[in-house]
Structures are given as C-alpha cells and as structure tokens.
Design an enzyme around this catalytic site. Structure first.
Site, PDB file in Angstrom:
ATOM      1  N   LYS A  27       0.833  -1.204   0.000  1.00 22.96           N
ATOM      2  CA  LYS A  27       0.000   0.000   0.000  1.00 22.96           C
ATOM      3  C   LYS A  27       0.874   1.263   0.000  1.00 22.96           C
ATOM      4  O   LYS A  27       0.682   2.161  -0.820  1.00 22.96           O
ATOM      5  CB  LYS A  27      -0.919  -0.007   1.224  1.00 22.96           C
ATOM      6  CG  LYS A  27      -1.962   1.097   1.208  1.00 22.96           C
ATOM      7  CD  LYS A  27      -2.677   1.200   2.542  1.00 22.96           C
ATOM      8  CE  LYS A  27      -3.733   0.157   2.745  1.00 22.96           C
ATOM      9  NZ  LYS A  27      -5.030   0.522   2.154  1.00 22.96           N
ATOM     10  N   ARG A  97      -3.326   2.864   8.713  1.00 22.23           N
ATOM     11  CA  ARG A  97      -3.622   1.563   8.112  1.00 22.23           C
ATOM     12  C   ARG A  97      -2.372   0.715   7.993  1.00 22.23           C
ATOM     13  O   ARG A  97      -1.277   1.232   7.784  1.00 22.23           O
ATOM     14  CB  ARG A  97      -4.153   1.714   6.676  1.00 22.23           C
ATOM     15  CG  ARG A  97      -5.419   2.476   6.547  1.00 22.23           C
ATOM     16  CD  ARG A  97      -5.636   2.721   5.055  1.00 22.23           C
ATOM     17  NE  ARG A  97      -6.559   3.795   4.821  1.00 22.23           N
ATOM     18  CZ  ARG A  97      -7.826   3.621   4.474  1.00 22.23           C
ATOM     19  NH1 ARG A  97      -8.324   2.427   4.310  1.00 22.23           N
ATOM     20  NH2 ARG A  97      -8.595   4.664   4.285  1.00 22.23           N
ATOM     21  N   GLY A 106      -8.061  -7.363   4.768  1.00 21.00           N
ATOM     22  CA  GLY A 106      -8.881  -7.434   5.982  1.00 21.00           C
ATOM     23  C   GLY A 106      -8.236  -8.132   7.160  1.00 21.00           C
ATOM     24  O   GLY A 106      -8.869  -8.331   8.186  1.00 21.00           O
ATOM     25  N   MET A 108      -5.432  -7.269   8.924  1.00 20.91           N
ATOM     26  CA  MET A 108      -4.853  -6.439   9.981  1.00 20.91           C
ATOM     27  C   MET A 108      -5.735  -5.219  10.208  1.00 20.91           C
ATOM     28  O   MET A 108      -6.762  -5.064   9.587  1.00 20.91           O
ATOM     29  CB  MET A 108      -3.426  -6.071   9.615  1.00 20.91           C
ATOM     30  CG  MET A 108      -2.501  -7.268   9.739  1.00 20.91           C
ATOM     31  SD  MET A 108      -0.851  -6.843   9.288  1.00 20.91           S
ATOM     32  CE  MET A 108      -1.007  -6.492   7.579  1.00 20.91           C
ATOM     33  N   ARG A 351      -3.205  -1.655  -6.352  1.00 18.49           N
ATOM     34  CA  ARG A 351      -2.313  -2.816  -6.244  1.00 18.49           C
ATOM     35  C   ARG A 351      -2.672  -3.755  -7.388  1.00 18.49           C
ATOM     36  O   ARG A 351      -3.760  -3.632  -7.973  1.00 18.49           O
ATOM     37  CB  ARG A 351      -2.480  -3.515  -4.900  1.00 18.49           C
ATOM     38  CG  ARG A 351      -3.868  -4.052  -4.677  1.00 18.49           C
ATOM     39  CD  ARG A 351      -4.034  -4.662  -3.302  1.00 18.49           C
ATOM     40  NE  ARG A 351      -5.421  -5.040  -3.110  1.00 18.49           N
ATOM     41  CZ  ARG A 351      -6.017  -5.150  -1.946  1.00 18.49           C
ATOM     42  NH1 ARG A 351      -5.381  -4.928  -0.838  1.00 18.49           N
ATOM     43  NH2 ARG A 351      -7.281  -5.521  -1.867  1.00 18.49           N
ATOM     44  N   HIS A 467     -15.588  -9.503   1.497  1.00 21.38           N
ATOM     45  CA  HIS A 467     -14.569 -10.371   2.074  1.00 21.38           C
ATOM     46  C   HIS A 467     -14.672 -11.790   1.504  1.00 21.38           C
ATOM     47  O   HIS A 467     -13.689 -12.371   1.045  1.00 21.38           O
ATOM     48  CB  HIS A 467     -14.739 -10.394   3.597  1.00 21.38           C
ATOM     49  CG  HIS A 467     -13.764 -11.284   4.278  1.00 21.38           C
ATOM     50  ND1 HIS A 467     -14.061 -12.586   4.632  1.00 21.38           N
ATOM     51  CD2 HIS A 467     -12.478 -11.080   4.629  1.00 21.38           C
ATOM     52  CE1 HIS A 467     -12.999 -13.110   5.190  1.00 21.38           C
ATOM     53  NE2 HIS A 467     -12.031 -12.227   5.204  1.00 21.38           N
ATOM     54  N   SER A 777      15.023 -42.229 -11.084  1.00 19.63           N
ATOM     55  CA  SER A 777      13.821 -41.427 -10.827  1.00 19.63           C
ATOM     56  C   SER A 777      13.719 -41.269  -9.320  1.00 19.63           C
ATOM     57  O   SER A 777      13.693 -42.253  -8.586  1.00 19.63           O
ATOM     58  CB  SER A 777      12.592 -42.142 -11.397  1.00 19.63           C
ATOM     59  OG  SER A 777      11.454 -41.383 -11.091  1.00 19.63           O
ATOM     60  N   CYS A 844       9.489 -38.685  -9.440  1.00 14.40           N
ATOM     61  CA  CYS A 844       8.112 -39.181  -9.549  1.00 14.40           C
ATOM     62  C   CYS A 844       7.376 -39.173  -8.219  1.00 14.40           C
ATOM     63  O   CYS A 844       6.259 -39.645  -8.124  1.00 14.40           O
ATOM     64  CB  CYS A 844       8.080 -40.561 -10.188  1.00 14.40           C
ATOM     65  SG  CYS A 844       8.921 -41.805  -9.209  1.00 14.40           S
ATOM     66  N   TYR A 864      13.255 -34.364 -16.275  1.00 17.94           N
ATOM     67  CA  TYR A 864      11.785 -34.269 -16.246  1.00 17.94           C
ATOM     68  C   TYR A 864      11.255 -34.382 -14.828  1.00 17.94           C
ATOM     69  O   TYR A 864      11.945 -34.840 -13.920  1.00 17.94           O
ATOM     70  CB  TYR A 864      11.152 -35.360 -17.130  1.00 17.94           C
ATOM     71  CG  TYR A 864      11.313 -36.762 -16.579  1.00 17.94           C
ATOM     72  CD1 TYR A 864      10.392 -37.272 -15.665  1.00 17.94           C
ATOM     73  CD2 TYR A 864      12.373 -37.573 -16.967  1.00 17.94           C
ATOM     74  CE1 TYR A 864      10.542 -38.552 -15.145  1.00 17.94           C
ATOM     75  CE2 TYR A 864      12.531 -38.842 -16.459  1.00 17.94           C
ATOM     76  CZ  TYR A 864      11.605 -39.329 -15.542  1.00 17.94           C
ATOM     77  OH  TYR A 864      11.758 -40.575 -15.018  1.00 17.94           O
TER      78      TYR A 864
HETATM   79  C1  PEP Z   1       8.072 -42.356  -3.895  1.00  8.87           C
HETATM   80  O1  PEP Z   1       8.465 -42.991  -2.932  1.00  8.87           O
HETATM   81  O2  PEP Z   1       8.287 -41.139  -4.032  1.00  8.87           O
HETATM   82  C2  PEP Z   1       7.296 -43.002  -4.956  1.00  8.87           C
HETATM   83  C3  PEP Z   1       6.974 -42.348  -6.048  1.00  8.87           C
HETATM   84  O3  PEP Z   1       6.868 -44.256  -4.714  1.00  8.87           O
HETATM   85  P1  PEP Z   1       5.631 -44.643  -3.803  1.00  8.87           P
HETATM   86  O4  PEP Z   1       4.904 -43.393  -3.441  1.00  8.87           O
HETATM   87  O5  PEP Z   1       4.814 -45.567  -4.601  1.00  8.87           O
HETATM   88  O6  PEP Z   1       6.309 -45.292  -2.639  1.00  8.87           O
END
Ligand code: PEP
Ligand code: MG
Length: 892
Positions: A27, A97, A106, A108, A351, A467, A777, A844, A864
């Site tokens: 602000k 303010r 809202g 504070m 803002r 709000h 992975s 993963c 990835y």
């Molecule tokens: C992990 O452990 O991150 C994974 C992808 O395998 P899971 O969740 O199946 O153990």
C-alpha cells in the site's frame, strides 16, 4: 546519520516508489508511486516494515529516532492540508492503516478519523458545516479505536447503538441526528471506562501512537497468522504503517467511496469493473454491510441502484482516465480504492488485482495482444498453483438441477457438500473427511479457517469485492456471494431460499461459482476444457520451458487424461494397483500363499496375460512417448486381508483352511513394513515375480512393435534400491528375460533399466548405482520419509503441529525440503552424472506436481518431473517460470 524509518508522499512528490514494497509494504509503495505520477492522493507518510521488525525484536518498542521522524512528517502533511493535528479550529484528521509486502485483505487493523476529541470535533463541525457528519465521524472513530487499540468488545457498543435506534423508533443509522450521535459518543466513552477501567484517550498524539502500536500488533493476531500460513507469507516480513490525511466519502450525496478493478477480476474481460456507495465511509464497501452499486452502465443490471457513471459523471470520467493511466503505468490489472469528497476524487490505493485463474489467463493473453506486455511476462503473470482452479470440474450441463437461489458468481468452479453455518463446524466436519459448504450472512476474517476447510462458500450479503468473494478467489474456492434470495437463520441453523425451500444444517447443496446458482442436492460435474486463451498461454509455456513433464498413471484412462493435459510420457506406472482388480487379486493371493517357487510360478502365469494387457493399453495410449514401469513395490501383506472375518471369507472362496491363511498373515506381519520386505527386496527373494512383470512389459512392447508398427523404448524401473549389488542382480535377471522375449518375437526393441532413488544410501552412492542404472527417478515420497525418519503413514497426526509451530515451514511431503532432501537429490544427480554423463534423471514423488519443487528440479538439472494427470499443466507452467527465472512468490 540516523536510519530513515518514515517516508513521505504528497503534492506530487514522494520519497518511496512502487519497487520499494519490501520496505514500505504494497500500500505504502503504491501510494508513493501514484503520488509521483500525478494522481490525486491525500498526503501522508509510511512507517517502514523495518520498524515492525525492530518492534518485535526489541520487546515491542520503537527505534529512538522514530518519534521525531513521525512528528516532522506529520508537520509536512499539515502544511499541505493547511490543517493542524489536534487543532481546535481547523484540525487535521488521519487514517492509520497496515500495509504488508503481500496484500492480506482485511487481516490487519485500520483506524479512520483519528484525531477527533471533544475539542477537535468542533473544528470539524466548522470545516464541514455539518454537525451530524462530525459527530457520526467521531462515534465511528470511538468504536473503531476502542475495538482495535483498547480491546473493547465491539458488540457492547453496537448494542448501545441499537438501543438508541429503538428508543428513537428508527431502523437506520441515517435516521439518527447530530444530537443522537453526540449522546452516543458520551455513552460509548462511559461504557469503555466502565468495562476497561481506563479513559478513552483525548490527546490526538496519544491516539496516533496507540493506533501505530495496534497496527504493528495486528501483524501477530491470529487471523493474520492463519492468512500468512495459508499463503506462505513469512512472519519476518512485517507490516508497514500508513498515516494519511483523511478524506471523507460520507459528507453528503456528492460524496462516495468505492473499489474497482481495471478489468473484470472474475472473467478477465477488458472493462472497468467496480462498486461504490454514495455517502459512505471507507470500509462500508468491503465490509459487505450495504449492497454496493455498480460504477458504470456496462455493469448495471435491471433492478440495480444507479451507477456512478449516472450519479457522478465527472468523477466517473476522471476515474476511468485514471484506470487507463494505471494500466499503462503498471502494465497489469489494478485493484483500486477511491473516495469522492464533495465532488473531488481521491485515490486511496492501487495494487495488482487478485484474479481468478480464468481471468489471470485472459488478462495475460489480452495484454500481449494489446502490446502492453510480452509473452514471457504473460507466462510469469499466471501462478502455477492458480491453474488448479481451472483444472477442476464444472457442473455437468446434462445434469438435472434444482436451482433454489441465485447470487453473484464471485469465484468460479462448482462444488457440492453438506451445509454448515459456522467456520468451526466447517473445519470439524472437513477433518472427518466430509465435503462442506459454508453458508454465512457475510464472512469476516475470523471465518478464514472455515473457508479454507470448505468446498465452497455461500453468503447472503456483500458484493464481488466483499470479504467472502476476495478471499474465496484467492483460495481458488467456488463462491456465490450477495445471494439476496436466501434468508439465513443462525438460531435455527437453516436458510430459506426461493419458493420457501428450507435448507437445514446437514442438507446437501451445490454451488456454481461461475453462474451464481445455488442448487439443492449434489449435482454431478464434468472435467474442464483446456482450449482458447488457456491453449495460447500453454503454447508459450511449452516454448520457454526446458524441463519435460511426465505423468504418474497406472491405467490407459489416466494416461489419456494426462496426455490431453500435455504429459510427455509416463514417469511412474505403479504396477501394484493393477493387482487389486477383482479377477486378479485371487491369483495374486494364490501366488503369495504358494509354498514354493513352482506354486508361485503357476499363479504368476495367470497374472501375466492380464499385466501384458494393461501394458498394451498404456503403450497404445501413450503413442510412443516414454513409459517408465515400476516393478512390484509394496509389502505382500497389503494384498491379504487382516481382519478375522475377511480371512474366513477368503478361506471359503479359496478353499484354503483359515488357519493356514492366518498363519501366513502372521508370518508376513512386520513392525515397520515401510522399511521391511518391500521394493527390490521382494525381487531379490522372489525373482519369479519380477521376471513375470518384465516378461509382460516386453511382450506387450514387442507385440505392438511387431504388429502395429509402434516405436517403444520401455523403461523398467526397480524400486527401493539401497546398494548397487541389489541392482546388479535384478538387472541381470531383467536383461535375461528381455532378451529372451526379444528373441522370441524376433524384433528389434530397445529398453532401459533404471532405478528409483528413494533411500538416502542410494543418493549417497549414486555414482556406484549409475554403473548399472540407465536412469534415476527420485521417489521423493520415500526419500522424504527416510531422510526425516518420518513415517509417511503416521505423520499426519503430529506433522501439522510442527508446521503450526513454525518448526517446519511446510509439510515436507507436499513441498520438497530443499535444504535437506533436496541436497540428496542434487548430490545424486552430480554423482550419477559423474559415472554416466547421459543418465536420464527425473522425479516421480508427489513433489513433481508442486510448483516450488518443480522449480528446484529445474535448477538442479533434472530432465523431467512426473506428477498426477491433473497437475501436469501446473508443472508445465512452473517449469516455464523456472526457465524464465521466476519464482512462485505471490508478491512478484
Ligand atoms: C516415492 O516414494 O516417491 C514413490 C513415487 O513411490 P511410492 O509413493 O509408490 O512409494
Ligand atoms: Mg516409493
């Protein structure tokens, strides 16, 4: 030279700038900027966030030089206004303010009309020529100040006000006279003295310092703490305090106050969108006490009160010009507050406007077309976490709907759930896994925890900037606000809708936040459509990012959904999920119960064709994109019933004595199954299981290559490797089976064999493991569990208190612990690449769909990330942000 803590703005000059948000709060920085670009801003000054930090670090005291600095700046304001703070004849009144770096609507405290006392009120009467206005301002000040600074129960004073109205036989505040307000001021002060044992301060300087202290104090109030937690705002940022000359929107019918967005914050359409109230003071619009009027004819609907464009055309024109000045200057959609005092327009705030995901995309794409921003900026304008809103289902257009009311479409998406009337109930039921809809007359910052726990929010009062609407949009929850069709009765825990329909606590309703409809019962929903502006933006996203995004999918259906969301492969196919299907589980159990290898092989032979069928389905759906299939991971007891009655039933269906089954269940019992006989350890002790799975994968691939001309390179992934020796043994087995299958089919099929890195030992010895592994992975679910020594199945009972207490900044199973677990990832990459420079690296675990974690993955050089199908677009956008050097910080 003493440190500078106070920054002035007024009369076209300012010591601050828009990019000084860290020091001046959003602000303060923008008031300074607006002043410098020549917009009409009442003069004032900002006490910096450094003072807040000092205040908390030094036992709630101020730096020694602050008093003199504030006094000097107050004098500058007095000079510009030609009024003197505390003067009996021509007094200056100010507002005080809060204003943090990130907006916390809202959360504070704010105090208006400060400087009023029994003497200065006479001066205000003289200045305004309006005694009633002066005493009304005075009583508002006493109410606000005693509540915020002195801790008075505000309902007590409201009761006195109600009594007064009853005595006078009137319903509205506007029916009270100057004498009534004057009398009430006296009554309020007497009551404050009686309840709190101290006088209401008469001295304006004392009032000012009381208010400054209260604003700094409000940084640590419960609702601000909750808001910060929900929005990842660090507590050490602190708030600034803005002290500014008052301008009044409540001095008569040539006065008004309002809030507006330079574009529609719900749809993103390029027209001026706002609400105002004639003869009202600041907070009345956002508080949702009176239903506001539209600012222009574009917005006006039949039955609406007159628009500002009609009532105050000159001011509207000036405001519309300021709208375009602001958009050109800030190059973003702005959320503004203004006040009109006796026909003169003043800007009180600007803002970057909070907007729905839908609007964020439309505004970003439109602004590129309008030449205001470039494509990179557009991509950075949309927060990855925000996309979640768009990826949620909407109402099935074919479904039957029993519409019982219609309100404002305040925040999009559709949701059904059980009706509750308090935030605490919402939280309670949500904890027990219930979907709830929070219904309130209006919401206030105290309801924030309940709003967070709900699927959707319905309010009877308040506009698009109330709000409820603002907070719901920020949270990405659907919200129908200002629904005048419903009458809420808290005492009876029910509301009445159109046609006299009564909905009680515990009944189910559905909200459509995109149309404002309220429906009885649960209405089915359909998945979202990803076309139009979304497609345009995602096209830019894909041009900028370098990190690939794959998906975690175990079925052809999930694979298809993920591909439609832009997945570039499967990073994790968990084969165990396939074992649970009705006709397979029997064979799986037969395999587990078998006494020897032969018995197991017989059972596995039944599973093989089914697994192969699964893989064919997935490979076909992924059309040659890479697919990583993980061999069996969970401990075997997960496939057997544990309860006596289920064991007895299985004994009957399998024709195996219950005692034998019980014995096996007991035999498989482990104290720490997550650290027990699972993952590659199963492959070591029961090699025939992995052999069958590898065979199924390769036969599926070879058949598609041979018969359908596919090009597939299956990636076979071995879980829970701790040492390279495990991998060497299992890889040798897998290679043998693969080569057998390839020879049998007589086709050329390449394949990769790699491992998950989900144990600290694997990350530490990644250079050794990379001798065997062709890809890594990161299984960050297990890696987080094992690095913290924190059970992923049990942490839910105590982890939230760690986060509440600030011991952990966030749940490490949701957002990657970059300092700890993240270091193992980094080390694993470096060591893996030192052995095998072209090793493929991915993630993963669940973190693969968390924006901050995705940015980290980009930084450490993964190839990835892989995440659940619905998070694929989020990960793509986060990857683009990472490539463009952006963070996901809300204040950027
Ligand atoms: C992990 O452990 O991150 C994974 C992808 O395998 P899971 O969740 O199946 O153990
Ligand atoms: Mg795992």
């Amino acid at each position: 030279m003493a440190a500078k803590y106070v920054y002035f703005f007024g009369n076209g000059q300012a010591e601050g700038k828009a990019d000084m948000k860290n020091l001046l709060g959003g602000k303060g920085a923008n008031l300074a900027e607006m002043t410098s670009i020549g917009l009409p801003v009442p003069p004032g000054f900002t006490i910096s966030t450094e003072v807040c930090t000092y205040y908390y670090a030094n036992n709630e005291t101020y730096p020694a030089s602050l008093t003199a600095e504030v006094e000097a700046h107050l004098k500058q304001v007095e000079a510009i206004m030609g009024r003197t703070f505390g003067d009996a004849r021509n007094p200056l009144l100010v507002s005080v303010r809060s204003g943090a770096r990130a907006s916390m609507p809202g959360m504070m405290d704010t105090i208006l009309n400060l400087g009023l006392n029994d003497t200065t009120v006479q001066g205000i009467i003289a200045q305004s020529g309006d005694e009633r206005f002066a005493y009304d301002a005075y009583r508002r000040f006493v109410q606000m100040y005693s509540d915020v600074v002195m801790g008075m129960d505000k309902h007590t004073l409201e009761q006195l006000l109600d009594q007064k109205k009853a005595e006078k036989g009137v319903h509205l505040d506007t029916d009270l006279t100057a004498a009534d307000w004057q009398d009430l001021v006296g009554q309020f002060k007497a009551r404050i003295k009686a309840d709190l044992g101290k006088e209401f301060p008469e001295d304006p300087k004392e009032q000012l310092w009381g208010a400054i202290g209260a604003v700094f104090g409000s940084w640590m109030n419960q609702r601000a703490i909750t808001y910060r937690k929900l929005n990842n705002i660090p507590a050490d940022w602190g708030t600034a305090v803005n002290v500014q000359a008052m301008v009044f929107g409540n001095m008569g019918n040539d006065c008004a106050t309002g809030v507006a967005f330079t574009r529609d914050p719900s749809t993103g359409e390029n027209y001026f969108y706002g609400e105002y109230l004639v003869n009202a003071q600041g907070e009345d619009v956002v508080a949702g006490i009176r239903t506001p009027q539209p600012i222009n004819l574009h917005q006006k609907k039949p039955g609406d009160l007159p628009a500002m464009e009609e009532v105050l055309p000159e001011c509207y024109k000036q405001l519309a010009d300021i709208r375009s000045i602001l958009e050109k200057h800030y190059k973003d959609m702005q959320d503004i507050e203004f006040t009109i005092e006796k026909g003169k327009l003043f800007m009180l705030q600007t803002r970057n406007g909070k907007r729905t995901a839908h609007a964020a995309i439309k505004v970003a794409v439109d602004m590129v077309k309008e030449g205001l921003i470039d494509e990179k900026t557009a991509v950075l304008r949309v927060l990855p976490s925000q996309l979640d809103q768009l990826l949620h289902p909407s109402l099935d257009p074919k479904a039957e709907k029993k519409i019982i009311a219609k309100g404002l479409p305040a925040s999009p998406g559709a949701a059904g759930g059980t009706v509750v009337f308090t935030a605490d109930e919402a939280e309670e039921l949500a904890k027990n896994g219930k979907k709830v809809i929070l219904v309130r007359i209006e919401t206030s910052p105290e309801d924030i925890h309940g709003m967070h726990a709900s699927q959707g929010i319905l309010t009877a009062r308040g506009g698009m900037t109330s709000h409820a609407a603002v907070v719901a949009r920020g949270m990405g929850k659907c919200c129908v606000a200002g629904c005048g069709d419903i009458k809420v009765n808290y005492a009876e825990q029910s509301f009445t809708a159109c046609g006299g329909v009564v909905v009680k606590k515990g009944d189910t309703i559905t909200l459509d936040g995109s149309t404002g409809q309220v429906m009885l019962g649960e209405v089915p929903t359909v998945p979202p459509q990803m076309t139009g502006d979304f497609g345009t933006l995602m096209g830019w996203v894909d041009r900028f990012r370098t990190l690939k995004v794959r998906t975690n999918a175990d079925t052809p259906h999930d694979s298809k959904v993920a591909r439609e969301f832009g997945a570039e492969g499967i990073g994790l196919c968990r084969t165990e999920h396939m074992f649970f299907e009705a006709e397979r589980i029997a064979a799986v159990r037969e395999m587990i119960l078998a006494a020897d290898v032969e018995g197991r092989e017989k059972a596995l032979a039944k599973i093989l064709p089914m697994q192969k069928g699964d893989f064919i389905g997935i490979f076909r759906e992924m059309k040659g994109l890479p697919v990583t299939i993980r061999l069996l991971d969970p401990p075997l007891h997960e496939f057997l019933p544990q309860e006596d009655k289920d064991i007895d039933e299985l004994s009957r269906t399998m024709g195996v004595p219950a005692a034998t089954l019980k014995h096996k269940v007991e035999f498989l019992h482990e104290f720490n199954p997550m650290l027990g006989h699972r993952g590659c350890r199963l492959g070591i002790t029961f090699p025939e299981i992995y052999d069958m799975q590898v065979r199924a994968i390769m036969e599926a691939a070879c058949e598609l290559v041979k018969n359908e001309g596919f090009s597939i390179v299956p990636e076979i992934m071995i879980p829970l490797i701790a040492t390279v020796k495990e991998l060497a043994v299992l890889k040798a087995n897998a290679v043998r089976v693969c080569d057998e299958v390839i020879a049998k089919y007589g086709v050329q099929v390449e394949y990769l064999i790699g491992t998950m890195i989900e144990l600290p030992r694997a990350a530490l010895t990644a250079d050794e493991i990379a001798v065997e592994a062709e890809f890594f992975s990161y299984g960050t679910n297990d890696l987080t569990q094992t690095t913290f020594g924190l059970s992923r199945d049990d942490a839910g009972t105590f982890l939230p208190s760690y986060v509440d207490a600030g011991i952990l900044p966030e749940d490490p199973f949701v957002s990657l612990d970059q300092n700890g677990v993240g270091q193992l990832l980094k080390m694993g990459c470096e060591r893996g690449r030192s052995t095998r420079p072209n090793i493929k690296l991915g993630i993963c675990g669940e973190h693969g769909g968390d924006p901050e974690s995705v940015i980290f993955c980009h930084k450490i050089g993964l190839d990835y990330v892989s995440c659940s199908p619905f998070r694929v677009p989020i990960a793509r956008l986060a990857a683009a942000h990472a490539a463009l050097g952006g963070g996901t910080d809300q204040t950027k």
